[in-house]
Design an enzyme around this catalytic site. Structure first.
Site, PDB file in Angstrom:
ATOM      1  N   ASP A  99      17.070  17.963  14.892  1.00  0.00           N
ATOM      2  CA  ASP A  99      15.789  18.079  14.193  1.00  0.00           C
ATOM      3  C   ASP A  99      16.035  17.909  12.701  1.00  0.00           C
ATOM      4  OD1 ASP A  99      13.312  18.710  13.254  1.00  0.00           O
ATOM      5  OD2 ASP A  99      13.096  20.564  14.386  1.00  0.00           O
ATOM      6  N   ASN A 107       7.906  15.450   2.892  1.00  0.00           N
ATOM      7  CA  ASN A 107       6.640  14.719   2.817  1.00  0.00           C
ATOM      8  C   ASN A 107       5.803  15.184   1.627  1.00  0.00           C
ATOM      9  OD1 ASN A 107       6.933  12.991   5.041  1.00  0.00           O
ATOM     10  ND2 ASN A 107       6.185  14.530   6.474  1.00  0.00           N
ATOM     11  N   ASP A 117       9.210   9.127   6.214  1.00  0.00           N
ATOM     12  CA  ASP A 117       9.538   7.965   7.048  1.00  0.00           C
ATOM     13  C   ASP A 117      10.941   7.440   6.730  1.00  0.00           C
ATOM     14  OD1 ASP A 117       7.106   8.173   8.212  1.00  0.00           O
ATOM     15  OD2 ASP A 117       6.263   6.327   7.375  1.00  0.00           O
ATOM     16  N   ASP A 143       9.852  14.694  14.369  1.00  0.00           N
ATOM     17  CA  ASP A 143      11.045  14.817  13.542  1.00  0.00           C
ATOM     18  C   ASP A 143      12.276  15.161  14.367  1.00  0.00           C
ATOM     19  OD1 ASP A 143      10.319  17.345  14.262  1.00  0.00           O
ATOM     20  OD2 ASP A 143      10.418  18.220  12.270  1.00  0.00           O
TER      21      ASP A 143
END
Length: 224
Positions: A99, A107, A117, A143
């Site tokens: 993860d 973000n 991304d 993720d």
């Protein structure tokens, strides 16, 4: 004498007509063969294009468009096959669920495209680059990624995860808002020939991942 000459002339004219007819037929036949070859070449080109399109569509059906790794649909299919093969042949099999740490913060700070991304792409690309060719990397969720390591014990998979972690830690990701580093947490589980299903194996790896996060993230834990 004149009659003989007349007959010879008639024969000569008939022969000339027949020759011309035969020449025209040969020319037409050659032209037809040329046209047929052209059509055959066009058909072969179209078949090749169709085959390429089919291959592309198959790839799109099993690939995650963002990272280039396999998608969850493919992972579900392959995990069943690998578990079955391990049970049948008595080989080792391990899975790693990892993860990306702090994706929301990435973000919020750097943006979804430049930050999140790109971080996911870098993580997937780095793992694929240093993994074995027979290992299967899938984007498991937003993720999360999952790696299927055939013929690998939990300890071997753990060591591979540490290699991935070390490689990822050395990377700086550049954005318009600055650069940042990434880390990940991972859980490892091994198939032990106790009749485990693929889903049960994933649950074990997920529990190990949860433990890694409890330890403060940026760590790898083997399911006990």
């Amino acid at each position: 004498m004149c009659k003989d000459l007349g007959q010879q002339a008639a024969i000569a004219l008939e022969n000339a007509r027949l020759y011309e007819q035969a020449r025209e037929e040969i020319t037409e036949r050659k032209q037809a063969e040329i046209e047929l070859q052209k059509l055959n070449n066009q058909l072969q080109t179209q078949l090749a294009e169709i085959k390429q399109l089919e291959t592309k569509l198959r790839e799109q059906a099993i690939r995650d468009p963002l990272t280039g790794g396999f998608n969850r649909r493919y992972m579900d299919e392959m995990l069943k096959k690998e578990v079955s093969r391990a049970a049948r042949k008595g080989n080792l099999l391990s899975v790693v669920i990892l993860d990306l740490d702090n994706l929301k913060k990435i973000n919020d700070t750097y943006g979804h495209v430049e930050g999140g991304d790109k971080a996911l792409q870098v993580l997937a690309g780095t793992i694929k680059q240093i993994s074995r060719t027979e290992d299967i990397l899938c984007r498991y969720a937003g993720d999360e990624f999952m790696a299927i390591l055939y013929d690998a014990s939990a300890q071997a998979a753990y060591e591979w995860a540490l290699k991935w972690k070390e490689a990822v830690s050395k990377i700086k990701i550049d954005t318009n808002k600055g650069e940042f580093s990434i880390t990940f947490s991972a859980g490892v589980a091994e198939y032990h020939f106790r009749g485990l299903t693929g889903d049960e194996l994933l649950i074990q790896a997920d529990l190990a991942l949860y433990r890694a996060k409890e330890l403060g993230r940026d760590s790898v834990v083997i399911y006990q």
